[in-house]
Design a protein around this motif. Structure first.
Motif, short mmCIF file in Angstrom:
data_model
loop_
_atom_site.label_atom_id
_atom_site.label_comp_id
_atom_site.label_asym_id
_atom_site.label_seq_id
_atom_site.Cartn_x
_atom_site.Cartn_y
_atom_site.Cartn_z
N THR A 184 9.01 2.40 3.23
CA THR A 184 8.39 2.01 1.96
C THR A 184 9.49 1.85 0.90
OG1 THR A 184 6.66 3.51 2.62
CG2 THR A 184 6.48 2.61 0.42
N CYS A 185 9.34 0.85 0.05
CA CYS A 185 10.28 0.71 -1.07
C CYS A 185 10.03 1.87 -2.03
CB CYS A 185 10.02 -0.63 -1.77
SG CYS A 185 11.07 -0.94 -3.20
N ASP A 186 11.09 2.47 -2.52
CA ASP A 186 10.97 3.55 -3.50
C ASP A 186 10.05 3.08 -4.66
OD1 ASP A 186 12.14 6.02 -4.85
OD2 ASP A 186 12.55 4.43 -6.30
N SER A 187 9.13 3.95 -5.06
CA SER A 187 8.12 3.55 -6.06
C SER A 187 8.72 3.12 -7.39
CB SER A 187 7.16 4.70 -6.33
OG SER A 187 6.48 5.02 -5.17
N ALA A 190 10.11 -0.34 -6.79
CA ALA A 190 9.01 -1.32 -6.67
C ALA A 190 8.45 -1.60 -8.06
CB ALA A 190 7.93 -0.78 -5.74
N ASN A 191 8.31 -0.56 -8.86
CA ASN A 191 7.78 -0.73 -10.21
C ASN A 191 8.74 -1.55 -11.07
OD1 ASN A 191 5.62 0.00 -12.09
ND2 ASN A 191 7.27 1.01 -13.22
N ARG A 192 10.03 -1.33 -10.88
CA ARG A 192 11.02 -2.09 -11.66
C ARG A 192 10.90 -3.59 -11.33
NH1 ARG A 192 15.30 -4.90 -11.39
NH2 ARG A 192 15.51 -4.75 -9.13
N VAL A 193 10.80 -3.91 -10.03
CA VAL A 193 10.71 -5.33 -9.65
C VAL A 193 9.40 -5.92 -10.16
CG1 VAL A 193 10.66 -6.97 -7.73
CG2 VAL A 193 12.18 -4.98 -7.62
N ILE A 213 -2.40 -10.14 -15.60
CA ILE A 213 -2.27 -10.45 -14.17
C ILE A 213 -2.06 -9.16 -13.37
CG2 ILE A 213 0.23 -10.93 -14.28
CD1 ILE A 213 -0.29 -13.15 -12.18
N ARG A 214 -2.78 -9.07 -12.23
CA ARG A 214 -2.60 -7.91 -11.37
C ARG A 214 -1.45 -8.17 -10.40
NH1 ARG A 214 -8.19 -6.78 -10.54
NH2 ARG A 214 -8.42 -8.97 -10.00
N ILE A 215 -0.55 -7.19 -10.30
CA ILE A 215 0.59 -7.32 -9.39
C ILE A 215 0.60 -6.11 -8.46
CG2 ILE A 215 3.06 -7.78 -9.17
CD1 ILE A 215 3.13 -8.73 -12.05
N LEU A 216 0.51 -6.40 -7.16
CA LEU A 216 0.39 -5.35 -6.14
C LEU A 216 1.76 -5.10 -5.50
CD1 LEU A 216 -2.77 -6.73 -4.26
CD2 LEU A 216 -2.64 -5.61 -6.51
N TYR A 217 1.87 -3.94 -4.89
CA TYR A 217 3.03 -3.67 -4.03
C TYR A 217 2.55 -3.74 -2.58
CZ TYR A 217 6.28 -1.33 -1.08
OH TYR A 217 7.11 -1.07 -0.02
N GLU A 228 1.53 7.99 -5.51
CA GLU A 228 2.77 7.83 -6.27
C GLU A 228 2.94 6.37 -6.70
OE1 GLU A 228 6.43 9.60 -4.60
OE2 GLU A 228 7.42 7.80 -5.39
N GLN A 229 2.57 5.44 -5.81
CA GLN A 229 2.69 4.02 -6.16
C GLN A 229 1.76 3.69 -7.33
OE1 GLN A 229 1.96 3.08 -2.11
NE2 GLN A 229 4.13 2.71 -1.65
N MET A 230 0.52 4.19 -7.27
CA MET A 230 -0.45 3.88 -8.32
C MET A 230 -0.11 4.57 -9.64
SD MET A 230 -2.37 1.69 -7.00
CE MET A 230 -3.51 1.49 -8.34
N ALA A 231 0.72 5.60 -9.58
CA ALA A 231 1.09 6.31 -10.81
C ALA A 231 2.12 5.52 -11.63
CB ALA A 231 1.65 7.69 -10.46
N GLN A 232 2.67 4.46 -11.06
CA GLN A 232 3.68 3.66 -11.77
C GLN A 232 3.00 2.75 -12.80
OE1 GLN A 232 6.83 4.48 -11.01
NE2 GLN A 232 5.88 5.86 -9.52
N SER A 233 3.74 2.45 -13.85
CA SER A 233 3.15 1.70 -14.98
C SER A 233 2.70 0.29 -14.63
CB SER A 233 4.18 1.62 -16.10
OG SER A 233 5.36 0.97 -15.63
#
Ligand code: PEP
Length: 258
Positions: A184-187, A190-193, A213-217, A228-233
Motif C-alpha cells: 500500500t502507498c503510505d497514506s 497518497a494524500n499528498r498526491v 470532486i471526489r478523489i479515491l486512493y 488511516e486512509q480515510m483519516a487523510q484530508s
C-alpha cells in the motif's frame, strides 16, 4: 466542503454469473443493518458478462445501498466496433458508473489519455459517472516524475469537460506499483498526491470544482488500511481490487469508511 465517500470494488476478470450473484448478495447481507444514509457510496464493478446477474441481485434486494459500475466502455454510440460496449448499453445493463483509464487497460489494451477523455465525455453525456484512474509506475516514481505524469494524465482526461461535469466525476489515484502487490502507498504520500491532483483541478477550473470532486486512493487497500486512509484530508474513498472479491473484506472496508 464535505464530500460523500465512495468505496468501489473492481472485480476485474473474476466471477461467473452465479458467483457474481452470490458475492452481490453477500455484500448486501453484510450491510443489511447499516443505515443507508450513513454508508459511503458503495459501488461494485463486475465484468461485462456478470453485470446482468449482479444487477438482478441488486434490484431484487431493492435496498439501494450498492450501485453498479462497468470496468470499461467504448466512446462511440453504436456500429462496427466488434467486442465493444457503448455507454448506452452499459446504462441499459444497470450501470451508473464506469471505470476508465485503469492501468491494466492502459498497459494491456492500449488505452491512451485521449481515449480516456473521449470515454469520460461519452459517460457524462449519458448521465453516468466516470471513475477516472491515474497513477505512476515504479520507474516514474523513482525518476521523480510522479506529479508531472499524474498532472498530465488528469489534464488530458478532463480536456473540454465543463466544471459541472468534473464536479460529478470521480478520480482514482492508483500508483501502479501498489496495485495487486500488497504494497500500500503510505497514506501521507497518497494524500499528498491526491491534494496535488485537487490543485491541478483547481488550476484547470476553480476552487468550487476542486473542493467538490471526489478523489479515491487505490492500491492494495485492505480492511486494516482503510481507516488511516480515510483519516487523510483529501482521500475521499477507495477503489479496491483484490479485497473486493469477498463480501466480508469488502464490507469491512465499506464500514471502515463510515
Ligand atoms: C485495482 O485493481 O484498481 C486495485 C486497486 O487492485 P488491488 O486493490 O488488488 O491492489
Amino acid at each position: 466542503m464535505s464530500r460523500r465517500p465512495v468505496i468501489a470494488g473492481n472485480w476485474k476478470m473474476h466471477n461467473l454469473q452465479q458467483e457474481a450473484m452470490d458475492l452481490t448478495n453477500g455484500i448486501m447481507q453484510e450491510l443489511r443493518s447499516e443505515d443507508k444514509a450513513a454508508l459511503p457510496e458503495v459501488v461494485i464493478a463486475p465484468t461485462f458478462t456478470a453485470l446482468y446477474a449482479a444487477n438482478k441481485a441488486l434490484t431484487d434486494c431493492g435496498c439501494g445501498k450498492v450501485k453498479l459500475a462497468a470496468q470499461n466502455c467504448y466512446f462511440e454510440t453504436k456500429g462496427a466496433f466488434t467486442g465493444e460496449c457503448s455507454v448506452e448499453m452499459l446504462k441499459d445493463a444497470g450501470c451508473e458508473y464506469i471505470i476508465i483509464g485503469h492501468s491494466e487497460r492502459r498497459e494491456y489494451f492500449g488505452e491512451t489519455d485521449e481515449m480516456v477523455n473521449k470515454k469520460a465525455k461519452a459517460i457524462l453525456a449519458n448521465g453516468l459517472i466516470p471513475i477516472i484512474c491515474c497513477g505512476e509506475s515504479l520507474e516514474q516514481r523513482e525518476a521523480g516524475v510522479t506529479d508531472y505524469h499524474i498532472a498530465s494524465q488528469i489534464t488530458k482526461a478532463l480536456r473540454e469537460l465543463s466544471a459541472e461535469d468534473v464536479t460529478k466525476s470521480i478520480i482514482a489515484y492508483e500508483p501502479i506499483w501498489a496495485i495487486g502487490t500488497g504494497k500500500t502507498c503510505d497514506s501521507i504520500e497518497a494524500n499528498r498526491v491526491i491534494a496535488m491532483i485537487r490543485n491541478v483541478v483547481k488550476g484547470l477550473y476553480d476552487a468550487n470544482t476542486s473542493d467538490a470532486i471526489r478523489i479515491l486512493y487505490g492500491g492494495s487497500v485492505k480492511p486494516s488500511t482503510i481507516k488511516e486512509q480515510m483519516a487523510q484530508s483529501d482521500i475521499d474513498g477507495a477503489l479496491v481490487g483484490g479485497a473486493s472479491l469477498t463480501a466480508d473484506s469488502f464490507a469491512q472496508i465499506v464500514k471502515g469508511a463510515m
